[in-house]
Design a protein around this motif. Structure first.
Motif, short mmCIF file in Angstrom:
data_model
loop_
_atom_site.label_atom_id
_atom_site.label_comp_id
_atom_site.label_asym_id
_atom_site.label_seq_id
_atom_site.Cartn_x
_atom_site.Cartn_y
_atom_site.Cartn_z
N SER A 114 -2.88 -11.09 -1.35
CA SER A 114 -1.67 -10.57 -1.99
C SER A 114 -0.79 -9.84 -0.98
O SER A 114 0.45 -9.95 -1.02
N ALA A 115 -1.40 -9.14 -0.04
CA ALA A 115 -0.63 -8.45 1.01
C ALA A 115 0.05 -9.46 1.92
O ALA A 115 1.21 -9.27 2.31
N GLU A 116 -0.63 -10.56 2.25
CA GLU A 116 0.00 -11.61 3.06
C GLU A 116 1.19 -12.21 2.30
O GLU A 116 2.26 -12.42 2.90
N GLN A 117 1.04 -12.43 1.00
CA GLN A 117 2.16 -12.94 0.19
C GLN A 117 3.32 -11.94 0.17
O GLN A 117 4.48 -12.33 0.27
N TYR A 118 3.00 -10.66 0.04
CA TYR A 118 4.02 -9.61 0.08
C TYR A 118 4.81 -9.71 1.39
O TYR A 118 6.04 -9.66 1.39
N CYS A 119 4.10 -9.83 2.51
CA CYS A 119 4.77 -9.91 3.80
C CYS A 119 5.63 -11.17 3.90
O CYS A 119 6.75 -11.12 4.41
N ARG A 120 5.14 -12.29 3.40
CA ARG A 120 5.92 -13.53 3.43
C ARG A 120 7.18 -13.41 2.58
O ARG A 120 8.22 -13.95 2.94
N GLN A 121 7.08 -12.70 1.46
CA GLN A 121 8.27 -12.47 0.63
C GLN A 121 9.31 -11.64 1.37
O GLN A 121 10.48 -11.67 1.04
N HIS A 122 8.85 -10.88 2.37
CA HIS A 122 9.75 -10.07 3.19
C HIS A 122 10.00 -10.72 4.56
O HIS A 122 10.37 -10.04 5.51
N ASN A 123 9.77 -12.03 4.64
CA ASN A 123 10.03 -12.83 5.85
C ASN A 123 9.18 -12.42 7.05
O ASN A 123 9.66 -12.43 8.19
N GLY A 124 7.92 -12.08 6.79
CA GLY A 124 7.01 -11.73 7.86
C GLY A 124 5.61 -12.24 7.55
O GLY A 124 5.43 -13.18 6.78
N HIS A 125 4.63 -11.61 8.14
CA HIS A 125 3.21 -11.90 7.92
C HIS A 125 2.45 -10.60 8.16
O HIS A 125 2.99 -9.66 8.74
N GLY B 95 -10.49 -5.77 -1.58
CA GLY B 95 -10.09 -4.37 -1.67
C GLY B 95 -8.59 -4.23 -1.84
O GLY B 95 -7.82 -5.15 -1.55
N ASN B 96 -8.16 -3.08 -2.31
CA ASN B 96 -6.73 -2.81 -2.50
C ASN B 96 -6.26 -1.84 -1.43
O ASN B 96 -6.68 -0.69 -1.38
N VAL B 97 -5.37 -2.35 -0.56
CA VAL B 97 -4.93 -1.63 0.63
C VAL B 97 -3.42 -1.86 0.79
O VAL B 97 -2.89 -2.87 0.34
N LEU B 98 -2.74 -0.94 1.47
CA LEU B 98 -1.32 -1.10 1.75
C LEU B 98 -1.08 -2.19 2.79
O LEU B 98 -1.85 -2.32 3.74
N PRO B 99 0.00 -2.96 2.65
CA PRO B 99 0.31 -3.98 3.67
C PRO B 99 1.04 -3.40 4.87
O PRO B 99 1.78 -2.42 4.76
N LEU B 100 0.81 -4.00 6.03
CA LEU B 100 1.59 -3.74 7.23
C LEU B 100 2.06 -5.10 7.73
O LEU B 100 1.26 -5.93 8.17
N CYS B 101 3.36 -5.33 7.62
CA CYS B 101 3.95 -6.64 7.93
C CYS B 101 4.59 -6.63 9.32
O CYS B 101 5.03 -5.59 9.80
N GLU B 102 4.67 -7.82 9.90
CA GLU B 102 5.31 -8.00 11.20
C GLU B 102 6.20 -9.22 11.14
O GLU B 102 5.88 -10.21 10.49
N ALA B 103 7.32 -9.14 11.82
CA ALA B 103 8.22 -10.27 12.01
C ALA B 103 8.80 -10.18 13.41
O ALA B 103 8.88 -9.09 13.98
#
Length: 157
Positions: free
Chosen positions: A43-54, A137-145
């Protein structure tokens, strides 16, 4: 000679201007988003992709130190890394590219043979060294682009 001038101008431009979207923090050609809401790994990876990152790839000690300093300043909770050993226990790959992770910063006793702990996060309990945990587990995402400017410089003239 033109390419050298373009590269020089790009370096000057990058240092003079924030090349990341609002809410993202720039560092050495990458932009980072300290996302909101607790997520499972996928779900965190999907969140990052929705924000144009990973989910973040940490490639070296300098990048790792920068991110750890950011989290210390925020007194942050754990944040997902985009790394998994789901394919082969103890062999860590970046999830979105399936490339072998050359740099790792696991806390002693983590990152090894833990059968149900196939994902990793920055652990606030270990001063943001990495810890392996269950991907559910439920953890905050850290995205990169990648930074948007000067990736493919165009020479005019």
């Amino acid at each position: 000679m033109r390419r050298l001038i373009v590269v020089f101008l790009c370096l000057v431009f990058i240092n003079a201007k924030n090349t990341c979207d609002d809410g993202w923090i720039g560092y050495r050609g990458s932009c980072y988003l300290f996302g909101h809401g607790l997520h499972t790994f996928t779900s965190a990876e999907q969140y990052c992709r929705q924000h144009n990152g990973h989910l973040v790839h940490v490639n070296n000690i300098e990048e790792n130190a920068f991110l750890k300093d950011q989290m210390r300043d925020r007194k942050d909770q754990p944040r997902w890394l985009g790394i998994t050993d789901e394919g082969s226990e103890g062999v860590w790959h970046w999830f979105d590219t399936n490339t072998l992770a050359e740099f790792k910063d696991f806390h002693p006793g983590d990152g090894g043979n833990h059968n149900i702990e196939d994902c990793a996060f920055f652990s606030n309990g270990y001063d943001y060294q990495w810890a392996d945990v269950a991907c559910s587990g439920n953890v905050l995402p850290l995205c990169e682009a990648r930074s948007s400017d000067c990736e493919d410089p165009v020479v005019v003239g």
